[in-house]
Design a protein around this motif. Sequence first.
Motif, PDB file in Angstrom:
ATOM      1  N   VAL A 188       0.850  -1.178   0.000  1.00 11.52           N
ATOM      2  CA  VAL A 188       0.000   0.000   0.000  1.00 11.52           C
ATOM      3  C   VAL A 188       0.889   1.232   0.000  1.00 11.52           C
ATOM      4  CG1 VAL A 188      -0.147   0.047   2.537  1.00 11.52           C
ATOM      5  CG2 VAL A 188      -1.973   1.078   1.163  1.00 11.52           C
ATOM      6  N   GLN A 189       0.399   2.317  -0.585  1.00  9.88           N
ATOM      7  CA  GLN A 189       1.164   3.558  -0.595  1.00  9.88           C
ATOM      8  C   GLN A 189       1.103   4.231   0.777  1.00  9.88           C
ATOM      9  OE1 GLN A 189      -0.296   5.982  -3.817  1.00  9.88           O
ATOM     10  NE2 GLN A 189       0.977   4.920  -5.318  1.00  9.88           N
ATOM     11  N   ALA A 190       2.097   5.049   1.049  1.00 17.93           N
ATOM     12  CA  ALA A 190       2.112   5.815   2.292  1.00 17.93           C
ATOM     13  C   ALA A 190       0.822   6.632   2.409  1.00 17.93           C
ATOM     14  CB  ALA A 190       3.327   6.729   2.328  1.00 17.93           C
ATOM     15  N   GLY A 191       0.260   6.623   3.610  1.00 18.44           N
ATOM     16  CA  GLY A 191      -1.003   7.300   3.839  1.00 18.44           C
ATOM     17  C   GLY A 191      -2.221   6.409   3.657  1.00 18.44           C
ATOM     18  N   GLY A 192      -1.991   5.219   3.116  1.00 18.60           N
ATOM     19  CA  GLY A 192      -3.094   4.301   2.860  1.00 18.60           C
ATOM     20  C   GLY A 192      -3.468   3.474   4.071  1.00 18.60           C
ATOM     21  N   SER A 193      -4.376   2.515   3.844  1.00 24.53           N
ATOM     22  CA  SER A 193      -4.927   1.705   4.936  1.00 24.53           C
ATOM     23  C   SER A 193      -4.926   0.234   4.558  1.00 24.53           C
ATOM     24  CB  SER A 193      -6.365   2.137   5.239  1.00 24.53           C
ATOM     25  OG  SER A 193      -6.421   3.487   5.628  1.00 24.53           O
ATOM     26  N   LEU A 194      -4.847  -0.602   5.584  1.00 23.52           N
ATOM     27  CA  LEU A 194      -5.012  -2.047   5.448  1.00 23.52           C
ATOM     28  C   LEU A 194      -5.722  -2.553   6.685  1.00 23.52           C
ATOM     29  CD1 LEU A 194      -1.579  -3.410   4.108  1.00 23.52           C
ATOM     30  CD2 LEU A 194      -3.768  -3.484   2.920  1.00 23.52           C
ATOM     31  N   LYS A 195      -6.427  -3.671   6.524  1.00 25.62           N
ATOM     32  CA  LYS A 195      -7.063  -4.306   7.675  1.00 25.62           C
ATOM     33  C   LYS A 195      -6.621  -5.754   7.730  1.00 25.62           C
ATOM     34  CE  LYS A 195     -11.486  -4.803  10.076  1.00 25.62           C
ATOM     35  NZ  LYS A 195     -12.932  -4.470  10.053  1.00 25.62           N
ATOM     36  N   GLY A 202     -13.097  -6.801  25.879  1.00 26.21           N
ATOM     37  CA  GLY A 202     -12.788  -5.924  24.760  1.00 26.21           C
ATOM     38  C   GLY A 202     -11.914  -4.731  25.084  1.00 26.21           C
ATOM     39  N   LYS A 203     -11.240  -4.752  26.222  1.00 29.04           N
ATOM     40  CA  LYS A 203     -10.359  -3.633  26.570  1.00 29.04           C
ATOM     41  C   LYS A 203      -9.104  -3.702  25.719  1.00 29.04           C
ATOM     42  CE  LYS A 203      -8.155  -1.219  30.413  1.00 29.04           C
ATOM     43  NZ  LYS A 203      -7.873  -1.204  31.862  1.00 29.04           N
ATOM     44  N   THR A 204      -8.659  -2.539  25.221  1.00 26.64           N
ATOM     45  CA  THR A 204      -7.552  -2.493  24.283  1.00 26.64           C
ATOM     46  C   THR A 204      -6.384  -1.664  24.814  1.00 26.64           C
ATOM     47  OG1 THR A 204      -8.472  -0.569  23.156  1.00 26.64           O
ATOM     48  CG2 THR A 204      -9.115  -2.731  22.324  1.00 26.64           C
ATOM     49  N   SER A 205      -5.233  -1.882  24.189  1.00 23.39           N
ATOM     50  CA  SER A 205      -4.033  -1.118  24.517  1.00 23.39           C
ATOM     51  C   SER A 205      -3.192  -0.987  23.262  1.00 23.39           C
ATOM     52  CB  SER A 205      -3.252  -1.839  25.615  1.00 23.39           C
ATOM     53  OG  SER A 205      -2.070  -1.137  25.938  1.00 23.39           O
ATOM     54  N   TYR A 206      -2.447   0.124  23.155  1.00 19.02           N
ATOM     55  CA  TYR A 206      -1.661   0.388  21.954  1.00 19.02           C
ATOM     56  C   TYR A 206      -0.258   0.882  22.307  1.00 19.02           C
ATOM     57  CZ  TYR A 206      -6.205   0.259  19.674  1.00 19.02           C
ATOM     58  OH  TYR A 206      -7.435  -0.125  19.213  1.00 19.02           O
ATOM     59  N   ALA A 207       0.694   0.534  21.452  1.00 20.92           N
ATOM     60  CA  ALA A 207       2.009   1.148  21.546  1.00 20.92           C
ATOM     61  C   ALA A 207       1.903   2.601  21.090  1.00 20.92           C
ATOM     62  CB  ALA A 207       2.994   0.385  20.659  1.00 20.92           C
ATOM     63  N   ASP A 208       2.755   3.441  21.636  1.00 22.41           N
ATOM     64  CA  ASP A 208       2.695   4.868  21.303  1.00 22.41           C
ATOM     65  C   ASP A 208       2.849   5.119  19.809  1.00 22.41           C
ATOM     66  OD1 ASP A 208       4.409   6.011  24.325  1.00 22.41           O
ATOM     67  OD2 ASP A 208       2.291   5.564  23.932  1.00 22.41           O
ATOM     68  N   SER A 209       3.640   4.282  19.147  1.00 20.88           N
ATOM     69  CA  SER A 209       3.938   4.509  17.730  1.00 20.88           C
ATOM     70  C   SER A 209       2.732   4.300  16.820  1.00 20.88           C
ATOM     71  CB  SER A 209       5.081   3.592  17.290  1.00 20.88           C
ATOM     72  OG  SER A 209       4.713   2.234  17.457  1.00 20.88           O
ATOM     73  N   VAL A 210       1.712   3.603  17.310  1.00 22.73           N
ATOM     74  CA  VAL A 210       0.549   3.320  16.461  1.00 22.73           C
ATOM     75  C   VAL A 210      -0.742   3.913  17.007  1.00 22.73           C
ATOM     76  CG1 VAL A 210       1.636   1.182  15.699  1.00 22.73           C
ATOM     77  CG2 VAL A 210      -0.080   1.091  17.518  1.00 22.73           C
ATOM     78  N   LYS A 211      -0.663   4.490  18.194  1.00 28.31           N
ATOM     79  CA  LYS A 211      -1.856   5.078  18.807  1.00 28.31           C
ATOM     80  C   LYS A 211      -2.447   6.115  17.853  1.00 28.31           C
ATOM     81  CE  LYS A 211      -1.187   5.069  23.160  1.00 28.31           C
ATOM     82  NZ  LYS A 211      -0.747   5.413  24.533  1.00 28.31           N
ATOM     83  N   ASP A 212      -3.745   6.138  17.732  1.00 31.22           N
ATOM     84  CA  ASP A 212      -4.489   7.069  16.855  1.00 31.22           C
ATOM     85  C   ASP A 212      -4.392   6.715  15.381  1.00 31.22           C
ATOM     86  OD1 ASP A 212      -3.347   9.783  18.935  1.00 31.22           O
ATOM     87  OD2 ASP A 212      -5.188   8.613  19.092  1.00 31.22           O
ATOM     88  N   ARG A 213      -3.617   5.674  15.023  1.00 33.98           N
ATOM     89  CA  ARG A 213      -3.558   5.238  13.625  1.00 33.98           C
ATOM     90  C   ARG A 213      -4.086   3.810  13.463  1.00 33.98           C
ATOM     91  NH1 ARG A 213       1.103   4.597  10.878  1.00 33.98           N
ATOM     92  NH2 ARG A 213       2.306   4.061  12.733  1.00 33.98           N
ATOM     93  N   PHE A 214      -3.827   2.963  14.445  1.00 27.98           N
ATOM     94  CA  PHE A 214      -4.237   1.562  14.376  1.00 27.98           C
ATOM     95  C   PHE A 214      -5.391   1.316  15.346  1.00 27.98           C
ATOM     96  CE2 PHE A 214       0.086  -0.485  12.989  1.00 27.98           C
ATOM     97  CZ  PHE A 214       0.143   0.395  11.912  1.00 27.98           C
ATOM     98  N   TYR A 230      -9.025  -8.278  14.612  1.00 25.14           N
ATOM     99  CA  TYR A 230      -8.632  -7.443  13.474  1.00 25.14           C
ATOM    100  C   TYR A 230      -7.637  -6.374  13.905  1.00 25.14           C
ATOM    101  CZ  TYR A 230     -12.992  -9.416  11.673  1.00 25.14           C
ATOM    102  OH  TYR A 230     -13.992 -10.276  11.288  1.00 25.14           O
ATOM    103  N   LEU A 231      -6.851  -5.919  12.949  1.00 26.23           N
ATOM    104  CA  LEU A 231      -6.010  -4.747  13.153  1.00 26.23           C
ATOM    105  C   LEU A 231      -6.228  -3.841  11.950  1.00 26.23           C
ATOM    106  CD1 LEU A 231      -3.924  -3.403  15.037  1.00 26.23           C
ATOM    107  CD2 LEU A 231      -2.151  -4.277  13.483  1.00 26.23           C
ATOM    108  N   GLU A 232      -6.940  -2.752  12.176  1.00 23.73           N
ATOM    109  CA  GLU A 232      -7.152  -1.773  11.124  1.00 23.73           C
ATOM    110  C   GLU A 232      -6.040  -0.746  11.209  1.00 23.73           C
ATOM    111  OE1 GLU A 232     -11.054  -0.163  11.018  1.00 23.73           O
ATOM    112  OE2 GLU A 232     -10.690   0.996   9.204  1.00 23.73           O
ATOM    113  N   MET A 233      -5.329  -0.577  10.103  1.00 29.07           N
ATOM    114  CA  MET A 233      -4.155   0.293  10.073  1.00 29.07           C
ATOM    115  C   MET A 233      -4.406   1.431   9.099  1.00 29.07           C
ATOM    116  SD  MET A 233      -1.167  -2.623  10.085  1.00 29.07           S
ATOM    117  CE  MET A 233      -1.569  -3.188   8.455  1.00 29.07           C
TER     118      MET A 233
END
Length: 124
Positions: free
Chosen positions: A11-18, A55-67, A79-82
């Motif tokens: 995928v190109q930069a700025g794009g999405s994958l699930k 269903g409680k979730t946690s994220y690494a700082d590098s992906v927070k707000d994106r994944f 699922y992981l929506e990126m």
Amino acid sequence: VQLVESGGGSVQAGGSLKLSCVASGYASIRKCMGWFRQRPGNEREGDASIYVPVGKTSYADSVKDRFTISQDNAKNTVYLEMNSLKPEDTAMYYCAATDRSIDYCTGGTWGSYNYYGQGTQVTV
């Protein structure tokens, strides 16, 4: 426990994958599910986790707000929506499972996952 990932690709930069991870085996062993990435020459690192019973979730700082990690319990699938993908997100992505507690699962620690899938490649 068996974990089968899918959904990777280019995928190109700025794009999405699930990404999807279908899990089988004893549910008690996979109460905590996580997504990890591994780049060539690097150690595997955790991106996101979900404690399946609530269903409680946690994220690494590098992906927070994106994944976003989510689940469909009827399909035994996590699922992981990126979104807003960056070249540095290029890696092999693995789904993982452990029976550890909610405090471990959502506490930002990643070293005690017992089961991993075969991985799916993401190239940005």
